[in-house]
Each structure stands twice: as C-alpha cells, then as structure tokens.
Design a protein around this motif. Structure first.
Motif, PDB file in Angstrom:
ATOM      1  N   UNK A  54      48.895  17.546  -1.607  1.00 43.23           N
ATOM      2  CA  UNK A  54      49.109  17.821  -0.193  1.00 43.23           C
ATOM      3  C   UNK A  54      47.787  17.691   0.556  1.00 43.23           C
ATOM      4  N   UNK A  55      47.834  17.067   1.705  1.00 44.11           N
ATOM      5  CA  UNK A  55      46.636  16.857   2.517  1.00 44.11           C
ATOM      6  C   UNK A  55      46.921  17.249   3.957  1.00 44.11           C
ATOM      7  N   UNK A  90      56.444  12.204   3.065  1.00 48.70           N
ATOM      8  CA  UNK A  90      57.466  13.248   3.114  1.00 48.70           C
ATOM      9  C   UNK A  90      57.291  14.239   1.972  1.00 48.70           C
ATOM     10  N   UNK A  91      57.687  15.477   2.248  1.00 51.55           N
ATOM     11  CA  UNK A  91      57.623  16.512   1.230  1.00 51.55           C
ATOM     12  C   UNK A  91      58.524  16.150   0.057  1.00 51.55           C
ATOM     13  N   UNK A  92      58.201  16.643  -1.133  1.00 50.78           N
ATOM     14  CA  UNK A  92      58.970  16.250  -2.320  1.00 50.78           C
ATOM     15  C   UNK A  92      60.323  16.954  -2.407  1.00 50.78           C
ATOM     16  N   UNK A  93      61.154  16.443  -3.290  1.00 53.22           N
ATOM     17  CA  UNK A  93      62.479  17.022  -3.514  1.00 53.22           C
ATOM     18  C   UNK A  93      62.383  18.444  -4.047  1.00 53.22           C
ATOM     19  N   UNK A  94      61.246  18.809  -4.599  1.00 57.21           N
ATOM     20  CA  UNK A  94      61.058  20.164  -5.108  1.00 57.21           C
ATOM     21  C   UNK A  94      61.338  21.217  -4.035  1.00 57.21           C
ATOM     22  N   UNK A  95      61.022  20.899  -2.778  1.00 55.07           N
ATOM     23  CA  UNK A  95      61.201  21.858  -1.685  1.00 55.07           C
ATOM     24  C   UNK A  95      62.525  21.670  -0.945  1.00 55.07           C
ATOM     25  N   UNK A  96      63.430  20.895  -1.502  1.00 54.93           N
ATOM     26  CA  UNK A  96      64.724  20.684  -0.856  1.00 54.93           C
ATOM     27  C   UNK A  96      65.445  22.013  -0.656  1.00 54.93           C
ATOM     28  N   UNK A  97      65.944  22.251   0.550  1.00 47.94           N
ATOM     29  CA  UNK A  97      66.703  23.441   0.948  1.00 47.94           C
ATOM     30  C   UNK A  97      65.846  24.702   1.042  1.00 47.94           C
ATOM     31  N   UNK A 150      48.864  17.491  10.563  1.00 56.03           N
ATOM     32  CA  UNK A 150      50.020  17.027   9.805  1.00 56.03           C
ATOM     33  C   UNK A 150      49.746  17.303   8.337  1.00 56.03           C
ATOM     34  N   UNK A 151      50.718  17.864   7.645  1.00 58.05           N
ATOM     35  CA  UNK A 151      50.597  18.134   6.215  1.00 58.05           C
ATOM     36  C   UNK A 151      51.410  17.082   5.476  1.00 58.05           C
ATOM     37  N   UNK A 152      50.702  16.220   4.756  1.00 58.31           N
ATOM     38  CA  UNK A 152      51.322  15.085   4.076  1.00 58.31           C
ATOM     39  C   UNK A 152      51.382  15.323   2.573  1.00 58.31           C
ATOM     40  N   UNK A 153      52.376  14.718   1.958  1.00 55.99           N
ATOM     41  CA  UNK A 153      52.510  14.768   0.497  1.00 55.99           C
ATOM     42  C   UNK A 153      52.323  13.377  -0.063  1.00 55.99           C
ATOM     43  N   UNK A 154      51.531  13.293  -1.121  1.00 57.51           N
ATOM     44  CA  UNK A 154      51.283  12.024  -1.801  1.00 57.51           C
ATOM     45  C   UNK A 154      51.946  12.070  -3.169  1.00 57.51           C
ATOM     46  N   UNK A 155      53.021  11.338  -3.308  1.00 57.53           N
ATOM     47  CA  UNK A 155      53.767  11.353  -4.571  1.00 57.53           C
ATOM     48  C   UNK A 155      53.201  10.382  -5.593  1.00 57.53           C
TER      49      UNK A 155
END
Length: 910
Positions: free
Chosen positions: A51-52, A401-408, A478-483
């Motif tokens: 996360x950045x 986009x944020x990862x599927x880990x944080x879905x819902x 902006x908080x970005x996710x790098x997969x």
C-alpha cells in the motif's frame, strides 16, 4: 489531552458527538441483500508495503469532505468556504469557488460537506452543506449546483434543497456529511446543536428557563426537529425533494418530521451507505465524562449501523444503550434511569411527540480508557468516523484497486487516534471482528474523510496535526494497492560525509532491499553531475574539488521498478573541535554554593585564528521535571522531561501548541496563568484525568482516565515549567562561576554549560557544540540508567537479589572519596560492590552492610570509594552467594561526596 479545549472535535461544532445505529423502530423491506461469505482469514492479509499513500494536494486549510467523480476528478471543500477540484490529468488542484458561508468564529459551521449526484456523469450535479445567515437567522442549507463543461461551478444554478435553522451561539455539533444509496436517496447527517460543556460530560438535558441551548432533548431527542439526526430524502430534478417510503416517521404523523431516518444522534460527523445493502454507517463523537458518575455512564464514541430506521438514544443513552439518569440541574437531584425500551421526552423545549421509539445499541463503542469489548482501539482522545464499505470488483481494470481480501469490509477511522480499521461483518451483517489497516506505515494525519474512488483506491482528506489552524500537513491523498511487482528500496550509507579535498568516501548501498523474493538488484551511482560513476553495491569515490555534492543511488529490479536515495557530501571543511574542561568534578554539584572553574577550548583545522565572537558559551540552571535521569557529558535532549515525553505521545498536540493558541490555550499561557498557584499541579493533574472546562472559553477538555495520577502530574509539571524557560546567559569562554541557583530548592535540577562554535566555512559553515551537565551529588535510586534483576519502586530501588545490579553511566569521580547510602534491609546482611564499566570490572568500593530490621527503617551509612581517572559507567552489584539471598536491599539514594564534607542531609541541617 488538552488544557480546557474542545474534546476531540474537528470543527468545534464539526466534531463532537455520540450516537448509535443498529436496528430500527419499525421494519421496512430492505433492498435485495446477497449472502456474504465469512471474511478471509487474516493469514492471507496482503503485505502492508503493497500500500502506498500518494500525495495529490497539500497546503489545505481545514478540509472537510470529498467526492470522486467517475472520471477521477476529486472535489473537496474547506470549512471556510473554498471548493476545490483535483485534476488527475494535469495533476493539479484548482480553486473553483469560494462560498460566502457563515464560518462562525474559528471553529464553528461554514462549508461542512459535499457530495456528487449518483448520475453525475449525465447531470453534473453537486450538493453542498453549508451555513448561511439571512434576515437575522442562521440556517444550515443543503443546496445543489451544476458543474460547467469547462470545470467551473455554475453559481447561478443553485437550488436550495432543504434548510433548517440552528442556534448560532452553540459552538459544537454540526454534522455535515452526505451519502447516497443505490435508489438515489440522499442521506444527510446533522448534529444536535447543543452546548455540551456544562453537564459535566454527561447528558445535556438542562430544562431550566433560559437554558434552551443546553438541552439536547429539543433537538436530538425531538422527533419534530431536523437536528441530531440522519435525514433521508429523494432530490428531484426541479430542486425540490420527496420523502422515500419507510423513514422513521410516516408523512403527516403529528409531532414528527418525515425526513428523519435516524434520530438520537449527538454528532454523526461522517456517514456512509453500503450500496449493496442500503445499510447506513456512521461515527459518533461521544460525550466527555471520563468515568461513570451519579448522572450516568462515562462517555463513549460509537460506530453505528442502521439496517432500518431507528432512534439511537442520545441524549438519554450512550454506547450500547447505557442509560443516563433524569437529572434536575436546579436542585442537583438524581432521578430514575431512562428506559431504553420506551424513552419519554418531557422537556419543555420539545416541540414534538413525547413518547419516542425504543433506543438502538451501537455496533462498536469505546471510551477514553481501554475498551473491554474492543481493546484493539487503544486509549486516548476519541473522534469516530464512519467510512465506506469496500466492494471488490474483479472486472475493474485498475492497477491501484484494493485487493479482494478487503471485499465487503467496512472501513472506520478515528480523527484523534489516527487509525483506520477494517471491520468484518458476518452473513447477517452483524459485527464479527476488526483489524488495523496500514498500522505501521499509514502515518494518518487526522483523517477527516475517506471514500472509495472509481479506480478502487482510497481517497482520504487529512485535516492535519493541530485542530483549528492552517496545518502544513493538511492534504488530499490516494491510498493505492500494488498487487504485482514492488519497487525496491534504495539506501545509502557512508561513515564520513565531511572532509577536505581530495576526499575519499566509502559508500555502502548494501542496505537497499527488495520485497519481492528472488529479485536481483542493480545499482547506479551518480557522484558528480548526471553521469553514472559506478554500478557496484558499495563503491569508493574521491572528490577532488571543494563543494557540496548530492550523491544519488538508483536501485533497480529486473522488472524495471526503481527507487532512489540521496546523501549529501561536503568537501572543503572539517568539523571544529569544541571541549569544555573543568578543574573539579564534571558530573556533580553539591548542596551548598560552590565555585566552578571552566575553560572552553576551540580548534579548527581551517580557521587558524579563532574569532571569539563566533564562540558562544551559555550557562543555565534548569529545575528537574519528571523522573528521567540526565547524566554524563552529553547534550540536552527531549528525554530530559518525562512529562514532555508523555505529552508527545498523547493527543495533547491535536489541540495545543507550545506558544500558539489553537482550540485550546498555548501551554506557555497555561504556565503563566498558574505561575503563583501552589495548588495548580494537583488541580490540573486531576483535570487532565477527569476532564473539565470553564477556564479558557467554551471548549471543554476531554478526560484522560487512562493516565495515572503520576503521569498526569508529570505532564502538568512540564507545562508549568514553560513559564520559566531559561534565558540565554552568555558568559566568557574562561572563568569561574558560583553555582547557587539550586540553594534552598529541591535538589533535582541540572546546571547546563554549553559551548558552541561555528567556523568561517569558506565553502559552508560547520557548527560543533559541547555540553557539560552537572547533576546533584545525591542520586535517587529511581534515577539509575540501567537496572538488572530488580525493580523501580517510586523513587527507590527494590526487589534486589544476589547478583542484581544497577548502573549509573558516564560518571566522573574526581574529588569523590566517599559514598553514603540511605537504605533498608529487613533481615539480610550482604555486600554492595561498585565495579567499573561492567558487572565484573575492577571493584572501586565495597559496602558490607547490615540489616536494619525492617523495610520501613531506613538508615544512612558511608563507605570509601577509589576514584579512577576519567569517566566510567559504575555498576552497583549486590553480592550474597549463600541463601537466603533474595530481597536483600531497598535503596532510596546515594550521596557522592568528599570525606568530611558531609552528606546532603548534614549540609541542609547546618
């Protein structure tokens, strides 16, 4: 923590409240709700370094709320009236309009919130929540505007959607947040507009004549008032609004307003709506009481969930519907507890119906102190915010986009505590668990709004470090996710960075690293100019000419990701040498007046003649504050004051500055006000713990029950010490001083002699400082620098056993030939040996002591010591090999003195 300040409020009316939200008074048919799977196991949590935080816009002034358009434009507002747009194409922020809002005093009302229409791509509608004043009446207005094609705001297009009056003299609790559901319904949060500062942090239900603004029953507890609520309306194309079916009160019901979806709110400052379920989430900033009292429970902040309309209890209930007592503010009589199942509003200021819907419990609630139910939320000031529910879209083409880990997951945050948590809900959408989001690297600066953008990244407004002022660190990020592949981290180090030409420097880049296993890093060094001078990991380079060089290391991985680090090398000068020498002991001063003969020597390799005007010598006496020791030949640092350290680690800095006023008074002003008050320390320490107000204005200081009496006392001592900051007493580089400032005072201060020289620096000037710190020759047991196998017990050391030891570091024993101990020992005779520089070093003193017969019976006994040359670490080691050899000794203090000179006690007796 604050001295007489607004609890944990953001825009003093903008932040401060408490509410709850879970289930409603009457059922409605919810939107079709999918069945969610159980959240992913935390063992699959993505690495935090993926996360950045990307800075989009800084230099803001009290940012409030943001909205992200489908095309990536970010709109946001400041409380004073400014409306901005961040352009992601040009990567620039533009001021679009300055609203002529009523931003009352420094903290209240103004431009509080904004949102964009769900069909913004087609209609270009934006909505603003702001304060107006017309015809002598102050109102909150929610108005709609249209954006023009050229990215300007069409001011003439304004349509006032809904308005409601407020009591302007109340500097607290404004709400101001807006959110949409999937049906195009607009939710609006409003605060209770009630003075919270004269009810001792409990329920503000003062119904005496003339106390209208002190009674939240007239607003939050009133079904016929739009304040202290979350409203739900449906804006229409012509600028009017209709009432959706299923609000808390049906249209036409006597004594009610049909716009109300949730009532019983104190200050629902940030709200969100889950687009998948239609459930409403918000944070409530709770009341200030630090402990349970006769009027009712202590204060709690809340994270709430409304699955359907409901009454969330304020001002009759807080937290999980903990009830307050009815209270007569005139007679101080305590009445019955309010009934959560059937609350009744009997206030003469209530314009609505009397019998209220049953109170609903908060989903999450927490006090100033550690929460039994939610201990991971920590302790300290409170300012809860309700954030968005994140929905992972596998079809969204986005690299951030944020990862599927944080879905819902529901994201919530706290303005005072600077954390963000991901809350997990079960299949029935009830609370299940929570976990901190970016706890190590988030560096959140008072988050005030958090939204999910169309790219699946987080957009956050950070209010900045201090409440109520123009913060340098107020910003949009902006908080970005790098997969995928992560960039490496470059790191330069060098032993020497200053020298004369030709100056050879050995650089080391081996500290660089890559988070992706198996990536082989490559190195590119630039020493002078833009050319690559080496590709080694740790090269050596010689600078042949004088100058200041910015050495740059670029580290790259095999996939094209890179990172840089820089190090400044200064060639053409060397550090000067500054040394303070004294004729006598350089560690201790004695209780009586004493002379100190000193000499300051300065040498500089380049300055053949030392200009005396460039030599600065200063002597100060600083009363000791706190329990942290200062010993040795070292420069003063922030560790001198325990109180200062406690304040630095608390929420004090959110509302106080050292010398400048914020929402709370400057610490210097507090110190000056109580300079002559001998009761101030105990009085202010108590106020820090229990909270209070009435001294510095209308804003109250929050309670801090998590602090011990000792900790609060140390904080007060530090603040009060600011009234007597040492003046600069410049003295000659050589002379004799009479140390007398300590005479007649508590023997815990320090004399600090500093000498500084700044050289002429033909290329650049360099400064070197030396400091001599003299401490009292009586050292409390608790002032030991290091302890081993024993305990600090107040000012003493105890729980001492065979081979236990404590250390005093960097001690000069010149002129000292006797040690006097004040100690007790119940029934153990043993030996206390003083070793040099290690527990097994040479023994320079041995004290074979006898038991005193009781732990409460302290005696003083002396023994000789052989003074070595120079400074040493002294290890005081207890020796009793044969059992029983536990619990040998209790040490109150040690005196370092000359034989015949007397101990501190004897000198004082004379």
């Amino acid at each position: 923590m604050t001295f007489r300040i607004l609890k944990t409020s953001l825009a003093a009316g903008a932040l401060a409240g408490a509410v709850a939200l879970t289930s409603g008074w009457k059922a409605i048919t919810p939107q079709a709700m999918p069945v969610w799977p159980v959240p992913a196991d935390t063992t699959n949590r993505p690495d935090e370094n993926r996360f950045t935080k990307v800075l989009l816009s800084n230099d803001l002034n009290e940012p409030m709320e943001l909205a992200v358009a489908p095309d990536g434009r970010v709109f946001f507002v400041e409380r004073a009236g400014k409306f901005y747009m961040y352009d992601p194409v040009q990567k620039k922020t533009r001021l679009l309009y300055d609203f002529p809002v009523k931003a009352v005093d420094k903290y209240l009302n103004g431009l509080l919130g904004m949102t964009i229409d769900p069909n913004f791509s087609k209609n270009q509608f934006l909505y603003f929540f702001y304060t107006i004043q017309e015809a002598g009446q102050t109102r909150q207005r929610i108005a709609r505007f249209r954006m023009n094609a050229d990215n300007t705001l069409d001011v003439a297009s304004e349509k006032a959607i809904i308005e409601f009056p407020i009591d302007l003299e109340v500097s607290a609790h404004t709400g101001g947040s807006m959110a949409w559901d999937a049906r195009g319904n607009l939710f609006i949060s409003t605060g209770d507009n009630t003075v919270p500062f004269e009810s001792s942090g409990y329920a503000p239900i003062d119904t005496r004549e003339g106390r209208l603004t002190f009674d939240a029953q007239r607003s939050a507890g009133n079904p016929n008032d739009l304040r202290g609520k979350i409203l739900r309306i449906h804006p229409e194309a012509d600028g009017s609004y209709t009432i959706p079916e299923g609000n808390l009160f049906p249209k036409g019901m006597a004594g009610t307003r049909p716009e109300i979806y949730v009532m019983g709110c104190r200050n629902p400052y940030r709200i969100s709506v889950d687009p998948a379920t239609g459930y409403v989430y918000w944070g409530e900033i709770g009341p200030d009481a630090g402990t349970d009292g006769k009027q009712g429970p202590r204060g709690y902040d809340e994270i709430n969930q409304a699955k359907k309309p409901g009454n969330y209890g304020w001002p009759y209930f807080v937290g999980d519907s903990k009830p307050y007592h009815a209270y007569d503010f005139a007679t101080k009589q305590i009445g019955e507890l309010f009934d959560a199942g059937a609350p009744v509003n009997r206030s003469p200021f209530n314009t609505g119906m009397t019998n209220l819907p049953p109170a609903q419990k908060a989903m999450i609630w927490y006090p100033y102190n550690k929460s039994d139910e939610f201990p991971q939320l920590g302790v300290g000031g409170r300012c809860a915010m309700g954030g968005p529910v994140y929905h992972f879209d596998p079809a969204l083409k986005s690299s951030v986009k944020l990862p599927a880990y944080y879905d819902k997951a529901l994201f919530v945050y706290d303005w005072m505590r600077n954390w963000v948590f991901a809350v997990r809900l079960d299949a029935q959408q009830n609370y299940q668990s929570m976990e901190a989001f970016m706890p190590a690297s988030g560096d959140f600066r008072r988050p005030v709004d958090l939204e999910v953008g169309p790219d699946g990244a987080f957009y956050m407004l950070e209010y900045g470090s201090v409440y109520g002022i123009d913060n340098e660190d107020a910003r949009l990020v902006r908080i970005e996710f790098n997969a995928g592949n992560r960039a490496p981290v470059a790191k330069i180090s060098a032993k020497d960075t200053i020298g004369l030409a030709p100056f050879q420097v050995a650089f080391d880049g081996s500290g660089s690293r890559d988070f992706d296993k198996g990536d082989q890093l490559t190195y590119a060094w630039q020493f002078e100019g833009g050319k690559v001078g080496s590709t080694e990991a740790s090269p050596t380079y010689t600078f042949k000419k004088n100058g200041i060089y910015k050495v740059r290391l670029k580290v790259s991985d095999p996939h094209g990701k890179s990172n840089t680090d820089t190090l400044t090398i200064r060639v053409g000068n060397t550090m000067p040498e500054v040394a303070i020498k004294v004729a006598d002991n350089s560690t201790f001063f004695t209780p009586a007046q004493m002379p100190l003969s000193y000499t300051v020597s300065v040498n500089d390799r380049e300055d053949k003649v030392i200009d005396p005007k460039r030599v600065k010598v200063v002597m100060n006496y600083i009363p000791k504050v706190g329990n942290e020791p200062i010993v040795g030949h070292q420069q003063l640092s922030g560790s001198f004051s325990l109180g200062k350290s406690l304040i630095a680690g608390s929420d004090c800095k959110a509302c106080h500055q050292i010398a400048a006023k914020s929402v709370g008074p400057a610490f210097v002003d507090v110190a000056k006000k109580y300079r002559e008050d001998k009761t101030a320390t105990a009085k202010l320490a108590n106020k820090i713990i229990v909270g209070g107000g009435g001294v510095w204005g209308e804003h109250a200081m929050s309670a801090h029950p998590q602090l011990s009496r000792e900790e609060a006392t140390e904080m007060v001592k530090y603040v009060l010490s600011l009234a007597d900051q040492p003046v600069e007493n410049r003295i000659a580089p050589k002379g004799t001083l009479v140390l007398k400032e300590h005479v007649g005072k508590e023997q815990r201060g320090r004399y600090v002699l500093t000498a500084t020289y700044t050289d002429k620096g033909t290329v650049y000037p360099l400064t070197r400082t030396d400091a001599l710190i003299l401490r009292p020759n009586r050292v409390l047991g608790s002032e030991a620098d290091v302890i081993h196998n024993l305990d600090r017990q107040g000012k003493r050391l105890g729980s001492i056993h065979h081979e236990s030891y404590f250390v005093l570091k960097n001690i000069d024993l010149k002129g000292i030939d006797e040690l006097t101990y004040r100690y007790s020992s119940q029934n153990r005779d043993a030996t206390l040996n003083v070793h040099l520089d290690s527990p097994t070093g040479p023994v320079i003193s041995s004290f074979a002591y006898s038991a005193t017969g009781s732990w409460d019976k302290y005696v003083e006994a002396s023994t000789s010591v052989q003074a070595p040359a120079g400074r040493h670490d002294l290890y005081f080691v207890f020796d009793k090999p044969q059992p029983p050899n536990q619990h040998l000794f209790s040490l109150e203090w040690i005196d370092f003195h000359r034989k015949g000179a007397g101990t501190v006690s004897e000198v004082k007796a004379k």
